[in-house]
Motif scaffolding. Sequence first.
Motif, PDB file in Angstrom:
ATOM      1  N   ILE A 141      -9.752  -2.882   5.209  1.00  0.00           N
ATOM      2  CA  ILE A 141      -9.315  -3.983   6.250  1.00  0.00           C
ATOM      3  C   ILE A 141     -10.382  -2.583   7.285  1.00  0.00           C
ATOM      4  O   ILE A 141     -10.745  -3.521   7.736  1.00  0.00           O
ATOM      5  CB  ILE A 141      -8.528  -3.797   6.283  1.00  0.00           C
ATOM      6  CG1 ILE A 141      -7.622  -2.570   7.515  1.00  0.00           C
ATOM      7  CG2 ILE A 141      -7.338  -4.507   5.943  1.00  0.00           C
ATOM      8  CD1 ILE A 141      -6.210  -2.862   8.508  1.00  0.00           C
ATOM      9  N   GLN A 142     -10.574  -1.809   7.608  1.00  0.00           N
ATOM     10  CA  GLN A 142     -11.788  -0.995   8.537  1.00  0.00           C
ATOM     11  C   GLN A 142     -13.607  -1.615   8.274  1.00  0.00           C
ATOM     12  O   GLN A 142     -13.690  -1.862   9.119  1.00  0.00           O
ATOM     13  CB  GLN A 142     -11.522   0.643   8.279  1.00  0.00           C
ATOM     14  CG  GLN A 142     -10.931   0.969   8.934  1.00  0.00           C
ATOM     15  CD  GLN A 142     -10.323   3.126   8.374  1.00  0.00           C
ATOM     16  OE1 GLN A 142     -10.996   2.826   7.981  1.00  0.00           O
ATOM     17  NE2 GLN A 142     -10.638   3.214   9.416  1.00  0.00           N
ATOM     18  N   PHE A 143     -13.778  -1.868   7.117  1.00  0.00           N
ATOM     19  CA  PHE A 143     -14.942  -3.116   6.462  1.00  0.00           C
ATOM     20  C   PHE A 143     -14.962  -3.752   6.661  1.00  0.00           C
ATOM     21  O   PHE A 143     -15.894  -4.368   7.550  1.00  0.00           O
ATOM     22  CB  PHE A 143     -14.652  -2.052   4.958  1.00  0.00           C
ATOM     23  CG  PHE A 143     -16.256  -2.695   4.291  1.00  0.00           C
ATOM     24  CD1 PHE A 143     -17.406  -2.199   5.102  1.00  0.00           C
ATOM     25  CD2 PHE A 143     -16.618  -4.323   3.564  1.00  0.00           C
ATOM     26  CE1 PHE A 143     -18.345  -2.988   4.329  1.00  0.00           C
ATOM     27  CE2 PHE A 143     -17.209  -4.492   3.265  1.00  0.00           C
ATOM     28  CZ  PHE A 143     -18.796  -3.889   3.844  1.00  0.00           C
ATOM     29  N   GLY A 144     -13.506  -4.432   7.067  1.00  0.00           N
ATOM     30  CA  GLY A 144     -13.466  -5.866   7.372  1.00  0.00           C
ATOM     31  C   GLY A 144     -14.085  -5.364   8.819  1.00  0.00           C
ATOM     32  O   GLY A 144     -14.719  -6.956   9.308  1.00  0.00           O
ATOM     33  N   ALA A 145     -13.091  -4.960   9.832  1.00  0.00           N
ATOM     34  CA  ALA A 145     -13.698  -4.026  10.984  1.00  0.00           C
ATOM     35  C   ALA A 145     -15.134  -4.009  11.380  1.00  0.00           C
ATOM     36  O   ALA A 145     -15.891  -4.738  12.158  1.00  0.00           O
ATOM     37  CB  ALA A 145     -13.223  -3.799  11.572  1.00  0.00           C
ATOM     38  N   ILE A 146     -15.755  -3.260  10.163  1.00  0.00           N
ATOM     39  CA  ILE A 146     -17.428  -3.245  10.535  1.00  0.00           C
ATOM     40  C   ILE A 146     -18.052  -4.522   9.843  1.00  0.00           C
ATOM     41  O   ILE A 146     -19.315  -4.202  10.623  1.00  0.00           O
ATOM     42  CB  ILE A 146     -17.596  -2.282   8.985  1.00  0.00           C
ATOM     43  CG1 ILE A 146     -16.399  -1.312   9.628  1.00  0.00           C
ATOM     44  CG2 ILE A 146     -19.015  -1.419   9.483  1.00  0.00           C
ATOM     45  CD1 ILE A 146     -17.078   0.153  11.057  1.00  0.00           C
ATOM     46  N   LEU A 147     -18.254  -5.264   9.895  1.00  0.00           N
ATOM     47  CA  LEU A 147     -18.264  -6.200   9.314  1.00  0.00           C
ATOM     48  C   LEU A 147     -18.732  -6.731  10.336  1.00  0.00           C
ATOM     49  O   LEU A 147     -19.880  -8.058  10.306  1.00  0.00           O
ATOM     50  CB  LEU A 147     -18.082  -7.569   8.288  1.00  0.00           C
ATOM     51  CG  LEU A 147     -18.375  -6.654   6.748  1.00  0.00           C
ATOM     52  CD1 LEU A 147     -17.515  -7.446   5.821  1.00  0.00           C
ATOM     53  CD2 LEU A 147     -19.473  -6.588   6.348  1.00  0.00           C
TER      54      LEU A 147
END
Length: 276
Positions: free
Chosen positions: A50-56
């Motif tokens: 979900i951190q990658f979701g935020a990074i997007l």
Amino acid sequence: MDLLQTIIISIVEGLTEFLPVSSTGHMIITQNLLGVQPGDPFVHAFTFIIQFGAILSVVCLYWKRFFQMRNAEEVNQKLNFYGLLIVGVLPAVVIGLAAKKSGLLDWLLDSVLVVAIMLVIGGVFMLFCDKIFNKGRDDHKVTAKRAFFIGCFQCISVIPGVSRSMATIVGGMQQKLTRKNAAEFSFFLAVPTMAGATLLDLIEMFGEDTTWATSHNITMLVIGSVVAFIVAMMAMKWFVGFITKYGFKAFGWYRIIVGGIILAMLLSGQSLAMVD
């Protein structure tokens, strides 16, 4: 993890991903408060994915910096930009893989004590970092040398509670960038860093025991990533303006207070779990 736990943890991730307060640390604390089972492989993977979701949200807000190539000059600018990101992410690849392979990363992700200690230590440092790096700051662009040193600073954030955002922004300021320039490069560097961490987790999860891949868990991953993406986009816009104007002291005091409360609870033998 149920739906409510997923949404709460994802909101916390979105709010804290770009703030110098440690999003991973806050998720670990939140998971403990909500009674989420520690040590669960899916929970570990959920924390990174979900951190990658935020990074997007970075790619969405700064899409011109990543993709706009209308002429030869802009093509060269993009190639240089991508090159800086590659140089900046290399130290994290080496240290991150070593920490993952050794099992150190999984152990750290289960330690609320480590999070609390690092929140306090990082908070104390942030009270003085503006003064420490105030001299000689300029608007110089990020060079390959600067990108590498910022990437080395990023490696410290393998310890939950340090904050990847704090480490890379401080690294940028140490390299004489302004707070704004350092923050923006921190955002950009997060994209390949978290993309790599997410890919590594997915490969590991699908390559070993796949019993976690229930429709419920996959749904929670999708919902968590979407929530983190939306919340992070709003938080990022606010953060750049705030640190440009006010600096880091407010975040330093916040870290000290939160870390101090968690330490006091742990040392008194009180459970963090709000639900059992």
